[in-house]
Write an enzyme that holds these catalytic residues in place. Structure first.
Site, PDB file in Angstrom:
ATOM      1  N   LYS A  17       0.841  -1.220   0.000  1.00  0.00           N
ATOM      2  CA  LYS A  17       0.000   0.000   0.000  1.00  0.00           C
ATOM      3  C   LYS A  17       0.871   1.262   0.000  1.00  0.00           C
ATOM      4  CE  LYS A  17      -1.922  -1.120   3.954  1.00  0.00           C
ATOM      5  NZ  LYS A  17      -1.143  -2.342   4.282  1.00  0.00           N
ATOM      6  N   ARG A  92      -9.418   1.502   9.161  1.00  0.00           N
ATOM      7  CA  ARG A  92      -9.019   0.138   9.498  1.00  0.00           C
ATOM      8  C   ARG A  92     -10.074  -0.570  10.339  1.00  0.00           C
ATOM      9  NH1 ARG A  92      -3.093   0.735   9.061  1.00  0.00           N
ATOM     10  NH2 ARG A  92      -2.157  -1.243   9.560  1.00  0.00           N
ATOM     11  N   ARG A 131      11.849  -5.685   4.439  1.00  0.00           N
ATOM     12  CA  ARG A 131      11.624  -4.244   4.241  1.00  0.00           C
ATOM     13  C   ARG A 131      12.671  -3.386   4.961  1.00  0.00           C
ATOM     14  NH1 ARG A 131       5.939  -1.667   5.332  1.00  0.00           N
ATOM     15  NH2 ARG A 131       6.123  -2.852   7.257  1.00  0.00           N
ATOM     16  N   ARG A 164      11.711  -1.483  10.428  1.00  0.00           N
ATOM     17  CA  ARG A 164      10.660  -1.042  11.353  1.00  0.00           C
ATOM     18  C   ARG A 164      10.580  -2.013  12.514  1.00  0.00           C
ATOM     19  NH1 ARG A 164       5.311   0.457   7.991  1.00  0.00           N
ATOM     20  NH2 ARG A 164       4.381  -0.819   9.619  1.00  0.00           N
ATOM     21  N   ARG A 175      -0.082  -8.243  13.940  1.00  0.00           N
ATOM     22  CA  ARG A 175      -0.637  -7.294  12.961  1.00  0.00           C
ATOM     23  C   ARG A 175      -1.534  -8.028  11.969  1.00  0.00           C
ATOM     24  NH1 ARG A 175       4.624  -4.945  10.621  1.00  0.00           N
ATOM     25  NH2 ARG A 175       3.244  -3.810   9.217  1.00  0.00           N
TER      26      ARG A 175
HETATM   27  P1  AP5 Z   1       4.932  -1.543   1.740  1.00  0.00           P
HETATM   28  O1  AP5 Z   1       4.567  -0.767   0.536  1.00  0.00           O
HETATM   29  O2  AP5 Z   1       5.705  -0.879   2.826  1.00  0.00           O
HETATM   30  O3  AP5 Z   1       3.640  -2.320   2.336  1.00  0.00           O
HETATM   31  P2  AP5 Z   1       2.392  -1.762   3.145  1.00  0.00           P
HETATM   32  O4  AP5 Z   1       1.176  -2.433   2.621  1.00  0.00           O
HETATM   33  O5  AP5 Z   1       2.397  -0.271   3.153  1.00  0.00           O
HETATM   34  O6  AP5 Z   1       2.748  -2.369   4.555  1.00  0.00           O
HETATM   35  P3  AP5 Z   1       2.696  -1.739   6.010  1.00  0.00           P
HETATM   36  O7  AP5 Z   1       3.400  -2.762   6.876  1.00  0.00           O
HETATM   37  O8  AP5 Z   1       3.244  -0.351   6.047  1.00  0.00           O
HETATM   38  O9  AP5 Z   1       1.209  -1.730   6.310  1.00  0.00           O
HETATM   39  P4  AP5 Z   1       0.524  -1.681   7.661  1.00  0.00           P
HETATM   40  O10 AP5 Z   1      -0.854  -1.388   7.261  1.00  0.00           O
HETATM   41  O11 AP5 Z   1       0.703  -2.871   8.516  1.00  0.00           O
HETATM   42  O12 AP5 Z   1       1.340  -0.551   8.469  1.00  0.00           O
HETATM   43  P5  AP5 Z   1       0.959   0.936   8.875  1.00  0.00           P
HETATM   44  O13 AP5 Z   1       2.188   1.722   8.831  1.00  0.00           O
HETATM   45  O14 AP5 Z   1      -0.234   1.404   8.145  1.00  0.00           O
HETATM   46  O15 AP5 Z   1       5.772  -2.829   1.210  1.00  0.00           O
HETATM   47  C1  AP5 Z   1       6.286  -3.801   2.128  1.00  0.00           C
HETATM   48  C2  AP5 Z   1       7.594  -4.381   1.531  1.00  0.00           C
HETATM   49  O16 AP5 Z   1       7.279  -5.074   0.318  1.00  0.00           O
HETATM   50  C3  AP5 Z   1       8.644  -3.322   1.142  1.00  0.00           C
HETATM   51  O17 AP5 Z   1       9.905  -3.842   1.408  1.00  0.00           O
HETATM   52  C4  AP5 Z   1       8.461  -3.143  -0.383  1.00  0.00           C
HETATM   53  O18 AP5 Z   1       9.659  -2.769  -1.033  1.00  0.00           O
HETATM   54  C5  AP5 Z   1       7.998  -4.526  -0.800  1.00  0.00           C
HETATM   55  N1  AP5 Z   1       7.052  -4.508  -1.917  1.00  0.00           N
HETATM   56  C6  AP5 Z   1       5.984  -3.650  -2.096  1.00  0.00           C
HETATM   57  N2  AP5 Z   1       5.317  -3.980  -3.215  1.00  0.00           N
HETATM   58  C7  AP5 Z   1       5.968  -5.075  -3.744  1.00  0.00           C
HETATM   59  C8  AP5 Z   1       5.731  -5.885  -4.902  1.00  0.00           C
HETATM   60  N3  AP5 Z   1       4.697  -5.638  -5.722  1.00  0.00           N
HETATM   61  N4  AP5 Z   1       6.563  -6.913  -5.131  1.00  0.00           N
HETATM   62  C9  AP5 Z   1       7.605  -7.175  -4.297  1.00  0.00           C
HETATM   63  N5  AP5 Z   1       7.892  -6.443  -3.187  1.00  0.00           N
HETATM   64  C10 AP5 Z   1       7.067  -5.414  -2.919  1.00  0.00           C
HETATM   65  O19 AP5 Z   1       0.471   0.749  10.409  1.00  0.00           O
HETATM   66  C11 AP5 Z   1       1.386   0.461  11.429  1.00  0.00           C
HETATM   67  C12 AP5 Z   1       0.652   0.446  12.768  1.00  0.00           C
HETATM   68  O20 AP5 Z   1       0.075   1.732  13.036  1.00  0.00           O
HETATM   69  C13 AP5 Z   1      -0.521  -0.537  12.887  1.00  0.00           C
HETATM   70  O21 AP5 Z   1      -0.096  -1.826  13.247  1.00  0.00           O
HETATM   71  C14 AP5 Z   1      -1.377   0.145  13.978  1.00  0.00           C
HETATM   72  O22 AP5 Z   1      -0.825  -0.110  15.250  1.00  0.00           O
HETATM   73  C15 AP5 Z   1      -1.202   1.613  13.681  1.00  0.00           C
HETATM   74  N6  AP5 Z   1      -2.235   2.183  12.783  1.00  0.00           N
HETATM   75  C16 AP5 Z   1      -2.010   2.741  11.549  1.00  0.00           C
HETATM   76  N7  AP5 Z   1      -3.164   3.171  11.009  1.00  0.00           N
HETATM   77  C17 AP5 Z   1      -4.133   2.877  11.894  1.00  0.00           C
HETATM   78  C18 AP5 Z   1      -5.554   3.063  11.891  1.00  0.00           C
HETATM   79  N8  AP5 Z   1      -6.187   3.613  10.843  1.00  0.00           N
HETATM   80  N9  AP5 Z   1      -6.255   2.641  12.974  1.00  0.00           N
HETATM   81  C19 AP5 Z   1      -5.638   2.087  14.048  1.00  0.00           C
HETATM   82  N10 AP5 Z   1      -4.300   1.880  14.109  1.00  0.00           N
HETATM   83  C20 AP5 Z   1      -3.550   2.273  13.046  1.00  0.00           C
END
Ligand code: AP5
Length: 226
Positions: A17, A92, A131, A164, A175
């Site tokens: 994402k 979420r 990552r 991270r 998660r």
């Molecule tokens: P990446 O693009 O970083 O993946 P992502 O889907 O963004 O993964 P996240 O781990 O950031 O998502 P998340 O939703 O768990 O975390 P968030 O920060 O929102 O890609 C991942 C890896 O894959 C990278 O190395 C990339 O290079 C590689 N890659 C990407 N595309 C690829 C492809 N097509 N092929 C091969 N490799 C690829 O949330 C973190 C925490 O914050 C949560 O756990 C929660 O505690 C809190 N939080 C955030 N938002 C909320 C909310 N709305 N409500 C409540 N808590 C929240």
């Protein structure tokens, strides 16, 4: 691309994402709003919000809806959000989605366009364990599939690349559980409203980006078909 819309990217941790949000934000000229990045920034700055949420992120649990909603409302009130934005990792939970509907209506933005990023669990684990993120500009790399030119250093701004803390296997497990229980039901919510599009996010970054742009193209303009 002229897209006056709220775009929402949903999908499990590691689905890509963040990677695709950065590309789509450039393509559409819309701001990229990652609630995860906002929360990590609050933690890094040691704000009262950061102090509250630090242990939750550390355990892989979701942050309570009221804290996330006030952070999002504040961000949406800024001028760059007048004509649309890309949400990465928000909403979420069902209450977040319902409250967002009200905010979008108040901004005259109408129905969002929601993209569901689908990937098999084995690929997610590989992506998360490899990552690396730039500690300066937030550029995303992967030590297996998208490594930097010089190990540990960001190609773009020379920043140090870090893992991270919530990408440790025991936190990733939590998660994924939180995603299945609290976030996955959102796909049904948005499917029923006729605004959900699914992307096969298990493909390469370029292939996913092409599929996504094709969807965004169909949504473009006053007579957009999505
Ligand atoms: P990446 O693009 O970083 O993946 P992502 O889907 O963004 O993964 P996240 O781990 O950031 O998502 P998340 O939703 O768990 O975390 P968030 O920060 O929102 O890609 C991942 C890896 O894959 C990278 O190395 C990339 O290079 C590689 N890659 C990407 N595309 C690829 C492809 N097509 N092929 C091969 N490799 C690829 O949330 C973190 C925490 O914050 C949560 O756990 C929660 O505690 C809190 N939080 C955030 N938002 C909320 C909310 N709305 N409500 C409540 N808590 C929240």
């Amino acid at each position: 691309m002229a897209l006056r819309r709220a775009l929402i990217f949903v999908g499990p941790p590691g689905a890509g994402k963040g990677t695709q949000s950065k590309l789509a934000a450039k393509e559409c000229g819309l701001p990229h709003l990652s609630t995860g990045d906002m929360l990590r920034d609050a933690i890094a700055r040691g704000t009262p919000l950061g102090k509250k949420v630090r242990p939750l992120l550390g355990r892989g649990e979701l942050v309570p809806d009221d804290l996330v909603m006030s952070m999002v409302e504040e961000r949406l009130s800024q001028p760059d959000c007048a004509n649309g934005f890309i949400f990465d990792g928000f909403p979420r939970t069902l209450p977040q989605a319902e409250q967002l509907d009200g905010l979008l209506e108040a901004k005259g933005l109408g129905k969002p366009l929601v993209i569901d990023f689908c990937v098999s669990p084995d690929k997610l684990l590989r992506r998360l364990s490899g990552r690396l993120t730039c500690s300066v500009g937030g550029e995303i790399y992967n030590e297996f599939d998208a490594p930097p030119k010089v190990p540990g250093i960001c190609d773009r701004d020379g920043g140090k690349l870090v893992q991270r803390p919530d990408d440790r296997p025991e936190v990733v497990k939590e998660r994924l559980v939180a995603y299945e229980k609290q976030t996955k039901p959102l796909t049904d919510y948005y499917r029923r409203r006729g605004v959900l599009q699914v992307v096969d996010a298990g493909k390469s970054v370029d292939e996913v980006s092409r599929a996504l742009n094709a969807i965004l193209k169909r949504a473009e303009g006053p007579n957009g078909r999505l």
